[in-house]
Motif scaffolding. Structure first.
Motif, PDB file in Angstrom:
ATOM      1  N   UNK A 101      -8.478  38.216 -60.276  1.00 43.44           N
ATOM      2  CA  UNK A 101      -9.881  38.595 -60.397  1.00 43.44           C
ATOM      3  C   UNK A 101     -10.046  40.088 -60.235  1.00 43.44           C
ATOM      4  N   UNK A 102     -10.995  40.626 -60.951  1.00 44.65           N
ATOM      5  CA  UNK A 102     -11.359  42.036 -60.839  1.00 44.65           C
ATOM      6  C   UNK A 102     -12.842  42.101 -60.519  1.00 44.65           C
ATOM      7  N   UNK A 103     -13.184  42.839 -59.490  1.00 49.31           N
ATOM      8  CA  UNK A 103     -14.589  43.049 -59.145  1.00 49.31           C
ATOM      9  C   UNK A 103     -14.984  44.457 -59.572  1.00 49.31           C
ATOM     10  N   UNK A 104     -16.130  44.552 -60.222  1.00 46.15           N
ATOM     11  CA  UNK A 104     -16.609  45.829 -60.750  1.00 46.15           C
ATOM     12  C   UNK A 104     -17.987  46.131 -60.178  1.00 46.15           C
ATOM     13  N   UNK A 105     -18.167  47.352 -59.700  1.00 46.06           N
ATOM     14  CA  UNK A 105     -19.451  47.763 -59.134  1.00 46.06           C
ATOM     15  C   UNK A 105     -19.859  49.100 -59.742  1.00 46.06           C
ATOM     16  N   UNK A 106     -20.988  49.079 -60.454  1.00 44.47           N
ATOM     17  CA  UNK A 106     -21.495  50.293 -61.087  1.00 44.47           C
ATOM     18  C   UNK A 106     -22.417  51.051 -60.130  1.00 44.47           C
ATOM     19  N   UNK A 107     -22.493  52.352 -60.340  1.00 46.45           N
ATOM     20  CA  UNK A 107     -23.425  53.194 -59.593  1.00 46.45           C
ATOM     21  C   UNK A 107     -23.763  54.412 -60.436  1.00 46.45           C
ATOM     22  N   UNK A 108     -24.807  55.130 -60.015  1.00 47.59           N
ATOM     23  CA  UNK A 108     -25.152  56.378 -60.678  1.00 47.59           C
ATOM     24  C   UNK A 108     -26.355  56.314 -61.598  1.00 47.59           C
ATOM     25  N   UNK A 109     -26.917  55.124 -61.773  1.00 52.73           N
ATOM     26  CA  UNK A 109     -28.096  55.023 -62.620  1.00 52.73           C
ATOM     27  C   UNK A 109     -29.310  55.642 -61.954  1.00 52.73           C
ATOM     28  N   UNK A 110     -30.399  55.756 -62.710  1.00 45.48           N
ATOM     29  CA  UNK A 110     -31.620  56.314 -62.160  1.00 45.48           C
ATOM     30  C   UNK A 110     -32.588  56.707 -63.245  1.00 45.48           C
ATOM     31  N   UNK A 111     -33.589  57.481 -62.839  1.00 42.94           N
ATOM     32  CA  UNK A 111     -34.631  57.954 -63.748  1.00 42.94           C
ATOM     33  C   UNK A 111     -34.364  59.421 -64.068  1.00 42.94           C
ATOM     34  N   UNK A 112     -34.395  59.751 -65.345  1.00 44.19           N
ATOM     35  CA  UNK A 112     -34.136  61.116 -65.780  1.00 44.19           C
ATOM     36  C   UNK A 112     -35.031  61.441 -66.964  1.00 44.19           C
ATOM     37  N   UNK A 113     -35.378  62.698 -67.102  1.00 47.28           N
ATOM     38  CA  UNK A 113     -36.184  63.115 -68.245  1.00 47.28           C
ATOM     39  C   UNK A 113     -35.314  63.243 -69.496  1.00 47.28           C
ATOM     40  N   UNK A 114     -35.936  63.105 -70.629  1.00 45.98           N
ATOM     41  CA  UNK A 114     -35.227  63.291 -71.894  1.00 45.98           C
ATOM     42  C   UNK A 114     -34.557  64.664 -71.916  1.00 45.98           C
ATOM     43  N   UNK A 115     -33.328  64.664 -72.405  1.00 45.51           N
ATOM     44  CA  UNK A 115     -32.538  65.882 -72.424  1.00 45.51           C
ATOM     45  C   UNK A 115     -31.667  66.081 -71.202  1.00 45.51           C
ATOM     46  N   UNK A 116     -31.903  65.247 -70.192  1.00 45.07           N
ATOM     47  CA  UNK A 116     -31.146  65.356 -68.962  1.00 45.07           C
ATOM     48  C   UNK A 116     -29.808  64.638 -69.027  1.00 45.07           C
ATOM     49  N   UNK A 117     -29.141  64.595 -67.868  1.00 46.78           N
ATOM     50  CA  UNK A 117     -27.807  64.007 -67.779  1.00 46.78           C
ATOM     51  C   UNK A 117     -27.703  63.068 -66.585  1.00 46.78           C
ATOM     52  N   UNK A 118     -26.827  62.111 -66.712  1.00 44.92           N
ATOM     53  CA  UNK A 118     -26.447  61.223 -65.613  1.00 44.92           C
ATOM     54  C   UNK A 118     -24.966  60.922 -65.744  1.00 44.92           C
ATOM     55  N   UNK A 119     -24.344  60.631 -64.609  1.00 46.43           N
ATOM     56  CA  UNK A 119     -22.952  60.201 -64.617  1.00 46.43           C
ATOM     57  C   UNK A 119     -22.866  58.854 -63.932  1.00 46.43           C
ATOM     58  N   UNK A 120     -22.439  57.861 -64.687  1.00 45.56           N
ATOM     59  CA  UNK A 120     -22.245  56.527 -64.143  1.00 45.56           C
ATOM     60  C   UNK A 120     -20.797  56.379 -63.684  1.00 45.56           C
ATOM     61  N   UNK A 121     -20.629  55.623 -62.615  1.00 43.96           N
ATOM     62  CA  UNK A 121     -19.304  55.295 -62.108  1.00 43.96           C
ATOM     63  C   UNK A 121     -19.168  53.793 -62.005  1.00 43.96           C
ATOM     64  N   UNK A 122     -17.954  53.325 -62.150  1.00 42.16           N
ATOM     65  CA  UNK A 122     -17.668  51.898 -62.001  1.00 42.16           C
ATOM     66  C   UNK A 122     -16.386  51.783 -61.183  1.00 42.16           C
ATOM     67  N   UNK A 123     -16.521  51.286 -59.981  1.00 39.78           N
ATOM     68  CA  UNK A 123     -15.382  51.127 -59.083  1.00 39.78           C
ATOM     69  C   UNK A 123     -14.837  49.718 -59.197  1.00 39.78           C
ATOM     70  N   UNK A 124     -13.528  49.616 -59.333  1.00 39.54           N
ATOM     71  CA  UNK A 124     -12.884  48.313 -59.502  1.00 39.54           C
ATOM     72  C   UNK A 124     -12.029  47.973 -58.297  1.00 39.54           C
ATOM     73  N   UNK A 125     -12.002  46.713 -57.976  1.00 39.64           N
ATOM     74  CA  UNK A 125     -11.108  46.223 -56.933  1.00 39.64           C
ATOM     75  C   UNK A 125     -10.500  44.918 -57.418  1.00 39.64           C
ATOM     76  N   UNK A 126      -9.407  44.529 -56.776  1.00 41.25           N
ATOM     77  CA  UNK A 126      -8.755  43.305 -57.190  1.00 41.25           C
ATOM     78  C   UNK A 126      -7.466  43.597 -57.924  1.00 41.25           C
ATOM     79  N   UNK A 127      -7.239  42.897 -59.017  1.00 38.25           N
ATOM     80  CA  UNK A 127      -5.988  43.039 -59.741  1.00 38.25           C
ATOM     81  C   UNK A 127      -5.851  44.415 -60.379  1.00 38.25           C
ATOM     82  N   UNK A 128      -4.681  44.777 -60.806  1.00 41.36           N
ATOM     83  CA  UNK A 128      -4.319  46.121 -61.247  1.00 41.36           C
ATOM     84  C   UNK A 128      -5.302  46.683 -62.264  1.00 41.36           C
ATOM     85  N   UNK A 129      -6.072  47.643 -61.818  1.00 35.48           N
ATOM     86  CA  UNK A 129      -7.077  48.276 -62.669  1.00 35.48           C
ATOM     87  C   UNK A 129      -6.430  48.943 -63.872  1.00 35.48           C
TER      88      UNK A 129
END
Length: 124
Positions: free
Chosen positions: A1-29
């Motif tokens: 099994x692999x568990x995935x957890x996303x983070x980094x979302x939010x509210x941003x104005x048009x033209x802006x930037x965001x960086x999403x992350x996804x951390x994995x645990x469990x079997x060999x990522x």
């Protein structure tokens, strides 16, 4: 099994930037191809970007090509999605997902593991 957890979302104005992350645990990522997919309200889930096991092959959807960058750090069991020049139409819940194959990685059914998603909202 692999568990995935996303983070980094939010509210941003048009033209802006965001960086999403996804951390994995469990079997060999590092043995999994990883993808980012999104689902806007009232729409079907769609492919955004994918990266193979060692980062040497990458696909993007036409709608994000040139604006989004997918990357991974196998030492940290994490995959990233850098999103620049965001548009209101990028508003969606973003999911990371893992696949045991890079074949047809732009299609949703190849993904074996999914995170819970993180909301991205782009205001005009």
């Amino acid at each position: 099994q692999v568990q995935l957890v996303e983070s980094g979302g939010g509210l941003v104005q048009a033209g802006g930037s965001l960086r999403l992350s996804c951390a994995a645990s469990g079997r060999a990522f590092s043995s999994y191809a990883m993808g980012w997919l999104r689902q806007a309200p009232g729409k079907e889930r769609e492919f955004v970007a994918a990266i193979n096991e060692n980062g040497g092959r990458i696909y993007y959807s036409d709608s994000v090509k040139g604006r989004f960058t997918i990357s991974r750090d196998n030492t940290k069991n994490t995959v990233y999605l850098q999103m620049n020049s965001l548009k209101p139409e990028d508003t969606a819940v973003y999911f990371c997902a893992g696949s045991s194959t890079f074949y047809k990685v732009t299609t949703l059914h190849v993904y074996d593991y999914w995170g819970q998603g993180t909301q991205v909202t782009v205001s005009s």
